[in-house]
Write an enzyme that holds these catalytic residues in place. Structure first.
Site, PDB file in Angstrom:
ATOM      1  N   MET A   1       0.879  -1.172   0.000  1.00  0.00           N
ATOM      2  CA  MET A   1       0.000   0.000   0.000  1.00  0.00           C
ATOM      3  C   MET A   1       0.875   1.167   0.000  1.00  0.00           C
ATOM      4  SD  MET A   1      -2.290   0.592   2.892  1.00  0.00           S
ATOM      5  CE  MET A   1      -2.224   1.131   3.771  1.00  0.00           C
ATOM      6  N   SER A 179      -1.455  -1.737   2.803  1.00  0.00           N
ATOM      7  CA  SER A 179      -1.813  -2.091   1.426  1.00  0.00           C
ATOM      8  C   SER A 179      -1.158  -3.351   0.885  1.00  0.00           C
ATOM      9  CB  SER A 179      -1.519  -0.922   0.493  1.00  0.00           C
ATOM     10  OG  SER A 179      -2.475   0.090   0.685  1.00  0.00           O
TER      11      SER A 179
END
Length: 460
Positions: A1, A179
């Site tokens: 992420m 992420s």
């Protein structure tokens, strides 16, 4: 992420679509505190040039041993970490190792079998010296400290050649991956596409008709998988009218302000987001695509994301520890940001990828899926994402592909989370961190130097 729980552009919920009326007193203060909390988390991402100007705390001053968070019974005052401060710094250093003490989660069971072997072949990689991104000498151990690393595992040819923990992290401690979660969701979808259970060329509404009036109403599944779908999703961390706040409030990532009338779960929030631009025109990183992709995966299989993780990945890998994923008020997992796992189990996952989808005597992903992911996506479309620090990269199946001479690719999350796979060097690196700056752009030039130094060292 790369950003806290996302990165992008989309319409806010109708309740926050235009500038809200002025608030005073407690309500205004709460909104302001919430905005500050998100900004402090760096849920965002100052451009690298801006980040360079930040005065970061010396790493040794913000270790959990020094800070003493949650160490008394009960914890009080400055020692206490709860939802009101867990996304501030340095409280975040404690929160990323203790998410399920703060938020609702769903377990990802490892099963009852003995853990798969992770043979060790220790090497003094901590002393490996290289030049950092400014041309100054640095060692791997110094890079570990400078980047506020909590855990680092390096594997070469299936053996653990370096393993180090800091900041109260242990081999059995789960860490929030932000992420990196997306990359698990992306591979699940890619495998289902390979099996013919998802059609990447079909419209999203074939699987999720509830999104017909949203940005995804005329979007293809492939545009979701590679983040080339056009959806208005803004991330302005000092402006609570932008969609990152709607996402954070609906998912439970942040406490909702007084008088909040918006969605109270992720899927209801997704329905409010509108199209902006042309689908397929270019890559823009948006966490909400990962949530939609996870929704498609569950619809195609009839199973919860956590159940799929356990049955198809975690148990087959022979992991040592259960994992877990944050869920919203109705049990929806945060399929773009909510996974928590140990460094050693992530190393098993990375090694499985290096081996083409098999590990522990189990076929977990088809080799064609791994090959399709590792080859990358459209590099011209990637340029439209505005990530100059990732020049030459592409994005495929929610993985970052370096397109370097070694064919490396990686999963990445804000504050310094990585699963880095280097096929040519036969190397896998897992790095879990709690860096003060969320955005990858701040540390990325140094990270690339470290990957290259480790690859060269293991080849010797």
């Amino acid at each position: 992420m790369h950003k806290i729980h996302s990165a992008s552009v989309a319409y806010p919920h109708p309740s926050v679509r235009s500038a809200p009326p002025r608030r005073s007193g407690k309500a205004a203060a709460t909104l302001w505190q919430t905005a500050c909390a998100v900004a402090a988390l760096g849920v965002a991402l100052a451009a690298p040039a801006q980040a360079q100007a930040l005065a970061l705390p010396a790493p040794e001053t913000v270790t959990l041993d020094k800070l003493g968070y949650m160490s008394t019974f009960p914890p009080e005052g400055a020692q206490r970490v709860d939802l009101s401060n867990s996304y501030k710094y340095p409280q975040l250093r404690w929160a990323v190792q203790h998410l399920r003490e703060l938020q609702p989660t769903r377990n990802i069971r490892r099963g009852g079998a003995a853990p798969s072997a992770l043979p060790a072949d220790p090497r003094p990689l901590g002393a490996v010296a290289f030049d950092d991104d400014k041309g100054q000498p640095i060692t791997v151990d110094q890079w570990f400290t400078r980047t506020y690393t909590d855990a680092l595992v390096v594997m070469h040819k299936g053996r653990v050649v370096y393993e180090r923990y800091d900041n109260q992290m242990k081999p059995y401690t789960p860490h929030l991956l932000f992420s990196v979660t997306k990359s698990f969701t992306g591979l699940m979808a890619a495998q289902l596409a390979h099996e013919g259970k998802i059609d990447p060329e079909a419209l999203v509404t074939k699987y999720v008709p509830e999104l017909a009036e949203s940005a995804w109403g005329d979007m293809k599944v492939r545009d979701v998988m590679d983040m080339t779908g056009a959806v208005r999703f803004r991330e302005v961390y000092t402006d609570p009218t932008t969609e990152i706040f709607g996402y954070s409030w609906s998912s439970g990532l942040l406490p909702r302000p007084p008088g909040y009338q918006g969605p109270t779960n992720v899927y209801d929030f997704l329905k409010t987001l509108k199209k902006e631009g042309e689908h397929g025109a270019g890559f823009v990183y948006r966490t909400v695509h990962s949530e939609v992709l996870g929704w498609i995966v569950s619809r195609a299989t009839g199973k919860h994301w956590a159940e799929l993780m356990s049955d198809n990945i975690w148990q087959k890998l022979g992991t040592e520890e259960d994992a877990h994923v944050m869920v919203d008020s109705v049990g929806t997992p945060l399929q773009g940001a909510g996974l928590n796992a140990t460094a050693r189990d992530l190393a098993r996952f990375g090694e499985m990828l290096r081996l083409g989808g098999s590990f522990n005597g189990q076929r977990i992903f088809d080799k064609a899926v791994i090959d399709d992911t590792a080859k990358g996506g459209d590099r011209e479309k990637f340029k439209m994402g505005g990530m100059a620090f990732r020049t030459g990269y592409s994005y495929r199946n929610q993985w970052w592909v370096l397109h370097n001479a070694d064919g490396a690719y990686e999963a990445a999350g804000i504050h310094g989370q990585f699963i880095h796979v280097n096929p040519a060097a036969e190397m896998v690196v897992v790095k879990l961190s709690s860096h003060p700056v969320a955005g990858a752009g701040f540390t990325h030039p140094l990270t690339l130097k470290a990957w290259a130094a480790l690859a060269q060292a293991v080849r010797r």
